[in-house]
Write an enzyme that holds these catalytic residues in place. Structure first.
Site, PDB file in Angstrom:
ATOM      1  N   ARG A  98     -15.080   9.583 -21.620  1.00 46.99           N
ATOM      2  CA  ARG A  98     -13.794  10.262 -21.349  1.00 46.99           C
ATOM      3  C   ARG A  98     -14.163  11.497 -20.550  1.00 46.99           C
ATOM      4  NH1 ARG A  98      -8.735  11.469 -25.300  1.00 46.99           N
ATOM      5  NH2 ARG A  98      -8.406   9.334 -24.634  1.00 46.99           N
ATOM      6  N   HIS A 130      -6.158   5.717 -17.261  1.00 45.43           N
ATOM      7  CA  HIS A 130      -6.458   5.465 -18.675  1.00 45.43           C
ATOM      8  C   HIS A 130      -6.318   3.952 -18.913  1.00 45.43           C
ATOM      9  CE1 HIS A 130      -7.180   6.184 -22.780  1.00 45.43           C
ATOM     10  NE2 HIS A 130      -6.111   6.864 -23.138  1.00 45.43           N
ATOM     11  N   GLN A 133      -5.787   2.359 -22.460  1.00 42.16           N
ATOM     12  CA  GLN A 133      -4.426   2.539 -22.952  1.00 42.16           C
ATOM     13  C   GLN A 133      -3.515   1.455 -22.368  1.00 42.16           C
ATOM     14  OE1 GLN A 133      -3.273   5.133 -25.161  1.00 42.16           O
ATOM     15  NE2 GLN A 133      -1.584   3.685 -25.257  1.00 42.16           N
ATOM     16  N   ASP A 222       4.859   9.977 -21.734  1.00 44.78           N
ATOM     17  CA  ASP A 222       3.558  10.586 -22.066  1.00 44.78           C
ATOM     18  C   ASP A 222       3.821  12.089 -22.134  1.00 44.78           C
ATOM     19  OD1 ASP A 222       0.827  11.244 -22.317  1.00 44.78           O
ATOM     20  OD2 ASP A 222       0.343  10.823 -20.207  1.00 44.78           O
ATOM     21  N   CYS A 262       1.854   6.732 -25.544  1.00 45.33           N
ATOM     22  CA  CYS A 262       0.415   6.574 -25.802  1.00 45.33           C
ATOM     23  C   CYS A 262      -0.058   7.471 -26.933  1.00 45.33           C
ATOM     24  CB  CYS A 262      -0.358   6.875 -24.527  1.00 45.33           C
ATOM     25  SG  CYS A 262      -0.078   8.563 -23.922  1.00 45.33           S
ATOM     26  N   ARG A 290      -4.867  -0.323 -29.696  1.00 42.96           N
ATOM     27  CA  ARG A 290      -6.036   0.188 -28.975  1.00 42.96           C
ATOM     28  C   ARG A 290      -7.298  -0.507 -29.488  1.00 42.96           C
ATOM     29  NH1 ARG A 290      -5.861   5.164 -26.600  1.00 42.96           N
ATOM     30  NH2 ARG A 290      -7.888   4.447 -25.857  1.00 42.96           N
TER      31      ARG A 290
HETATM   32  N1   CP Z   1      -3.797   7.769 -26.419  1.00 42.48           N
HETATM   33  C1   CP Z   1      -5.001   8.343 -26.505  1.00 42.48           C
HETATM   34  O1   CP Z   1      -5.889   8.097 -25.700  1.00 42.48           O
HETATM   35  O2   CP Z   1      -5.153   9.173 -27.578  1.00 42.48           O
HETATM   36  P1   CP Z   1      -6.386  10.143 -27.835  1.00 42.48           P
HETATM   37  O3   CP Z   1      -6.374  11.189 -26.762  1.00 42.48           O
HETATM   38  O4   CP Z   1      -6.152  10.713 -29.209  1.00 42.48           O
HETATM   39  O5   CP Z   1      -7.641   9.344 -27.772  1.00 42.48           O
HETATM   40  N1  NVA Z   2      -1.918  12.318 -20.033  1.00 43.86           N
HETATM   41  C1  NVA Z   2      -2.539  12.616 -21.305  1.00 43.86           C
HETATM   42  C2  NVA Z   2      -2.901  11.373 -22.025  1.00 43.86           C
HETATM   43  C3  NVA Z   2      -3.495  11.550 -23.396  1.00 43.86           C
HETATM   44  C4  NVA Z   2      -3.894  10.260 -24.040  1.00 43.86           C
HETATM   45  C5  NVA Z   2      -3.756  13.479 -21.076  1.00 43.86           C
HETATM   46  O1  NVA Z   2      -4.490  13.234 -20.111  1.00 43.86           O
HETATM   47  O2  NVA Z   2      -3.974  14.405 -21.851  1.00 43.86           O
END
Ligand code: CP
Ligand code: NVA
Length: 304
Positions: A98, A130, A133, A222, A262, A290
């Protein structure tokens, strides 16, 4: 050729459907392709769902996950991204990250490819996309709505990583995509042109949430304040005024429409609690999916 998952578009329609079928199949059918193997999970940003679902997915595939924070790894500060990828590839069968910058996962994939090392790189969220997701979202829509071809998905809010991957997978699966985003937080002309080249390319964008949701079978949103944007919080809340998914938006959607997010959510900003906790909401199934989707994605990347 090693199969990485950096973006949804790394997979063909047939491959996405095969992964979704696998995700829906009994867990035993996936076997234990990670038996005695490791998975490196590196997080430059916080996570709840992704960390837990990836760790458990690795365990259920027979492997051992190792979580590391980005500041421990120190991409390009402690050592170059490429060196991290090469070193991790010596210990692990999968490397997932990530990251703040999408180029980090691209550089990791290029480094293992240059060495001919068959270790998939999996994007667990970047500033651009993502994809994990999106697989869980498609799985959830398919379970709830049945065949997705010709169905309409509405996305209301910030056109960012989650929206991009959702639009891509929905278009690949033959859905119509309706975006409602405020000016300056929208897909932009070049991005809309790119999306129109995917699948049947049935994509439209408006600034009016009710228009996008009209007749939609799934309504997604989101957060308005993504990780790393916390200092913009108040300005963003002002910019997104009128973009909350509330009961009046859901009323215009199809009768059996589902509400998806999400998560994590800023309740009563991008969606009201009454919608999030209402009869059309599938947000907790979406979160659980997920795990199922990621097991199937990793199974696929490790060699069908
Ligand atoms: N939806 C999602 O990716 O959640 P987290 O940021 O908690 O991993
Ligand atoms: N758009 C959000 C998604 C979190 C899962 C972010 O990047 O924080």
């Amino acid at each position: 050729m090693t199969r990485h998952l950096l973006d949804v578009t790394d997979f063909s329609v047939e491959e996405i459907n095969a992964v979704l079928d696998m995700a829906d199949a009994p867990i035993e059918s996936l076997g234990t392709p990670l038996a005695s193997k490791g998975a490196s999970l590196i997080f430059e940003k916080p996570s709840n769902r992704t960390r837990h679902s990836m760790e458990m997915a690795v365990v259920q595939l027979g492997g051992h996950p190792i979580y590391t924070r980005g500041d421990e790894v120190g991409f390009d500060t402690r050592e170059p991204v490429e060196d991290v990828a090469r070193i991790m590839a010596g210990y692990h069968a999968v490397i997932a990250a990530r990251v703040f910058e999408h180029s980090t996962v691209e550089r990791m994939a290029a480094a293992v490819d240059a060495d001919g090392t068959p270790v998939p790189i999996v994007n667990m969220l970047s500033d651009w996309s993502h994809p994990l997701q999106a697989f869980a979202d498609a799985l959830t829509m398919r379970q709830r709505l049945g065949a997705l071809v010709g169905r309409t998905v509405a996305y209301i809010g910030d056109y960012a990583n989650v929206a991009r991957s959702l639009a891509e997978i929905s278009l690949l699966l033959g859905m119509k995509v309706r975006l409602a985003c405020p000016n300056g937080f929208d897909a932009g002309a070049a991005e809309l042109e790119r999306l129109a080249m995917i699948g049947d390319g049935d994509i439209t964008q408006t600034t009016r949430p009710h228009e996008a949701a009209e007749g939609a079978h799934a309504v997604h949103t989101d957060t308005w304040v993504s990780m790393g944007q916390e200092r913009e919080k108040e300005a963003r809340r002002r910019a997104f005024e009128g973009y909350a998914v509330d009961e009046s938006v859901m009323k215009g959607a199809a009768g059996d429409a589902i509400f998806m997010h999400c998560l994590p959510a800023h309740r009563d900003d991008e969606a009201t609690s009454s919608v999030m906790d209402g009869p059309n909401s599938v947000i907790f199934d979406e979160a659980e999916n997920r795990l199922h989707a990621q097991k199937a994605v990793m199974r696929w990347c490790l060699g069908r």
